[in-house]
Write a protein that holds these residues in place. Structure first.
Motif, PDB file in Angstrom:
ATOM      1  N   THR A 112       0.849  -1.189   0.000  1.00  0.00           N
ATOM      2  CA  THR A 112       0.000   0.000   0.000  1.00  0.00           C
ATOM      3  C   THR A 112       0.890   1.246   0.000  1.00  0.00           C
ATOM      4  N   GLN A 113       0.262   2.426  -0.073  1.00  0.00           N
ATOM      5  CA  GLN A 113       1.030   3.664  -0.020  1.00  0.00           C
ATOM      6  C   GLN A 113       1.728   3.835   1.324  1.00  0.00           C
ATOM      7  N   GLN A 114       1.168   3.201   2.361  1.00  0.00           N
ATOM      8  CA  GLN A 114       1.761   3.276   3.694  1.00  0.00           C
ATOM      9  C   GLN A 114       2.710   2.123   3.993  1.00  0.00           C
ATOM     10  N   GLY A 115       2.896   1.223   3.011  1.00  0.00           N
ATOM     11  CA  GLY A 115       3.788   0.101   3.232  1.00  0.00           C
ATOM     12  C   GLY A 115       3.059  -1.232   3.175  1.00  0.00           C
ATOM     13  N   PRO A 116       3.546  -2.242   3.920  1.00  0.00           N
ATOM     14  CA  PRO A 116       2.927  -3.575   3.869  1.00  0.00           C
ATOM     15  C   PRO A 116       1.468  -3.561   4.316  1.00  0.00           C
ATOM     16  N   VAL A 117       0.685  -4.467   3.770  1.00  0.00           N
ATOM     17  CA  VAL A 117      -0.702  -4.643   4.173  1.00  0.00           C
ATOM     18  C   VAL A 117      -0.738  -5.159   5.608  1.00  0.00           C
ATOM     19  N   LYS A 118      -1.570  -4.551   6.436  1.00  0.00           N
ATOM     20  CA  LYS A 118      -1.744  -5.024   7.815  1.00  0.00           C
ATOM     21  C   LYS A 118      -2.852  -6.073   7.826  1.00  0.00           C
ATOM     22  N   PHE A 119      -2.505  -7.267   8.285  1.00  0.00           N
ATOM     23  CA  PHE A 119      -3.433  -8.395   8.293  1.00  0.00           C
ATOM     24  C   PHE A 119      -3.739  -8.745   9.745  1.00  0.00           C
ATOM     25  N   VAL A 120      -4.969  -8.467  10.174  1.00  0.00           N
ATOM     26  CA  VAL A 120      -5.348  -8.623  11.575  1.00  0.00           C
ATOM     27  C   VAL A 120      -5.824 -10.052  11.841  1.00  0.00           C
ATOM     28  N   ILE A 121      -5.243 -10.684  12.857  1.00  0.00           N
ATOM     29  CA  ILE A 121      -5.612 -12.050  13.229  1.00  0.00           C
ATOM     30  C   ILE A 121      -5.960 -12.053  14.716  1.00  0.00           C
ATOM     31  N   PHE A 122      -7.149 -12.534  15.024  1.00  0.00           N
ATOM     32  CA  PHE A 122      -7.560 -12.668  16.417  1.00  0.00           C
ATOM     33  C   PHE A 122      -7.216 -14.071  16.921  1.00  0.00           C
ATOM     34  N   ASP A 123      -6.460 -14.128  18.020  1.00  0.00           N
ATOM     35  CA  ASP A 123      -6.131 -15.383  18.695  1.00  0.00           C
ATOM     36  C   ASP A 123      -5.693 -16.462  17.710  1.00  0.00           C
ATOM     37  N   ILE A 124      -4.602 -16.180  17.040  1.00  0.00           N
ATOM     38  CA  ILE A 124      -4.015 -17.137  16.108  1.00  0.00           C
ATOM     39  C   ILE A 124      -3.727 -18.443  16.861  1.00  0.00           C
ATOM     40  N   HIS A 125      -3.998 -19.574  16.226  1.00  0.00           N
ATOM     41  CA  HIS A 125      -3.905 -20.851  16.919  1.00  0.00           C
ATOM     42  C   HIS A 125      -2.465 -21.219  17.262  1.00  0.00           C
ATOM     43  N   ALA A 126      -1.559 -20.953  16.336  1.00  0.00           N
ATOM     44  CA  ALA A 126      -0.136 -21.259  16.570  1.00  0.00           C
ATOM     45  C   ALA A 126       0.660 -19.991  16.276  1.00  0.00           C
ATOM     46  N   LEU A 127       1.353 -19.482  17.286  1.00  0.00           N
ATOM     47  CA  LEU A 127       2.020 -18.197  17.145  1.00  0.00           C
ATOM     48  C   LEU A 127       3.063 -18.191  16.034  1.00  0.00           C
ATOM     49  N   GLN A 128       3.656 -19.347  15.759  1.00  0.00           N
ATOM     50  CA  GLN A 128       4.694 -19.382  14.730  1.00  0.00           C
ATOM     51  C   GLN A 128       4.136 -19.148  13.334  1.00  0.00           C
ATOM     52  N   THR A 129       2.815 -19.241  13.163  1.00  0.00           N
ATOM     53  CA  THR A 129       2.208 -19.042  11.843  1.00  0.00           C
ATOM     54  C   THR A 129       2.473 -17.636  11.320  1.00  0.00           C
ATOM     55  N   VAL A 162     -12.274  -4.410  16.299  1.00  0.00           N
ATOM     56  CA  VAL A 162     -11.758  -4.144  14.957  1.00  0.00           C
ATOM     57  C   VAL A 162     -11.791  -2.642  14.671  1.00  0.00           C
ATOM     58  N   HIS A 163     -12.883  -1.992  15.074  1.00  0.00           N
ATOM     59  CA  HIS A 163     -13.017  -0.548  14.862  1.00  0.00           C
ATOM     60  C   HIS A 163     -11.916   0.217  15.591  1.00  0.00           C
ATOM     61  N   GLU A 164     -11.633  -0.170  16.823  1.00  0.00           N
ATOM     62  CA  GLU A 164     -10.595   0.500  17.585  1.00  0.00           C
ATOM     63  C   GLU A 164      -9.223   0.309  16.945  1.00  0.00           C
ATOM     64  N   PHE A 165      -8.988  -0.886  16.401  1.00  0.00           N
ATOM     65  CA  PHE A 165      -7.706  -1.141  15.733  1.00  0.00           C
ATOM     66  C   PHE A 165      -7.569  -0.243  14.504  1.00  0.00           C
ATOM     67  N   ILE A 166      -8.622  -0.129  13.715  1.00  0.00           N
ATOM     68  CA  ILE A 166      -8.586   0.707  12.510  1.00  0.00           C
ATOM     69  C   ILE A 166      -8.355   2.172  12.881  1.00  0.00           C
ATOM     70  N   LYS A 167      -8.992   2.633  13.948  1.00  0.00           N
ATOM     71  CA  LYS A 167      -8.837   4.029  14.381  1.00  0.00           C
ATOM     72  C   LYS A 167      -7.382   4.371  14.714  1.00  0.00           C
ATOM     73  N   GLN A 168      -6.643   3.377  15.202  1.00  0.00           N
ATOM     74  CA  GLN A 168      -5.247   3.628  15.560  1.00  0.00           C
ATOM     75  C   GLN A 168      -4.425   4.076  14.351  1.00  0.00           C
ATOM     76  N   PHE A 169      -4.822   3.612  13.171  1.00  0.00           N
ATOM     77  CA  PHE A 169      -4.027   3.881  11.973  1.00  0.00           C
ATOM     78  C   PHE A 169      -4.664   4.914  11.048  1.00  0.00           C
ATOM     79  N   HIS A 170      -5.990   5.098  11.188  1.00  0.00           N
ATOM     80  CA  HIS A 170      -6.678   5.986  10.254  1.00  0.00           C
ATOM     81  C   HIS A 170      -7.446   7.110  10.939  1.00  0.00           C
ATOM     82  N   GLY A 171      -7.387   7.130  12.288  1.00  0.00           N
ATOM     83  CA  GLY A 171      -8.023   8.222  13.003  1.00  0.00           C
ATOM     84  C   GLY A 171      -9.543   8.178  13.000  1.00  0.00           C
TER      85      GLY A 171
END
Length: 216
Positions: A26-43, A207-216
């Protein structure tokens, strides 16, 4: 799925990570991919540099529910294994009793025993990142009630429930008080939203709060 146990299986976590990693920058760099409680952290390390995995948890959403709906109760948070405790125990306040279980095999039978904490007289909430067949959660329910728990409920972020295994949690098959899941799998959430003992917790605010952190 992260592991391959026999020839012909596909490591779907690796495959999906590679597919998502073709997303353009993206214009801001890598795409941010949000994962809730990923099953295996190494993924998270399966992704290429064009993807920035952002690991979040639905446990704060569940904690808000506890503070609103169960504030007057004596609560115990139950971890099905030591790994679950390490991942999630810091989300819960110190005044909650922490109960830790351990899985063991006796002959052909898999048993679950409490290794830490006291569930007696408390409303026990079994917490985990996901549920599929439900065997582990059901064994926790049995063990908590055998040790004198006043009520037994559960919270899992991802209710996968293949082959309608959610039916194991409904009367008369089981005696859960409440089974909380989130809406990360919308088809399952829609299926069980009117079925006792299920209760759906939406993660939309998180999810809304996470988006606000980056887009206000």
């Amino acid at each position: 799925m992260e592991r391959v146990d026999h020839e012909g299986q596909i490591a779907t976590a690796m495959t999906l990570s590679r597919m998502l990693s073709v997303a353009p920058l993206t214009q801001q760099g890598p795409v941010k991919f949000v994962i809730f409680d990923i099953h295996a952290l190494q993924t998270r390390f399966y992704f290429q540099d064009s993807i920035l995995p952002c690991l979040l948890s639905a446990m704060p959403r569940f904690l808000r529910e506890l503070e609103r709906e169960h504030v007057a109760e004596k609560i115990a948070i139950v971890f099905p294994d030591d790994g679950s405790k390490k991942r999630f125990s810091t989300f819960f306040p110190a005044h909650f009793e922490k109960v830790v279980c351990s899985k063991m095999r006796v002959g052909d039978e898999r048993l679950l025993k409490v290794t830490e904490g006291d569930p007696s007289g408390r409303h026990c909430f079994v917490v985990d990142d996901l549920v599929q067949s439900g065997g582990t959660l059901i064994n926790c329910n049995v063990e908590m009630r055998a040790l004198g728990a006043a009520r037994v409920s559960a919270f899992v972020t991802h209710g996968v429930f293949p082959n309608e295994s959610w039916r194991k949690f409904t009367p008369p098959h089981s005696n859960w008080d409440i089974v909380y899941i989130t809406d990360t799998i919308p088809t399952i959430a829609q299926t069980v939203k009117e079925v006792k003992p299920f209760k759906i917790l939406s993660i939309s605010d998180d999810v809304h709060e996470f988006i606000k952190q980056f887009h206000g």
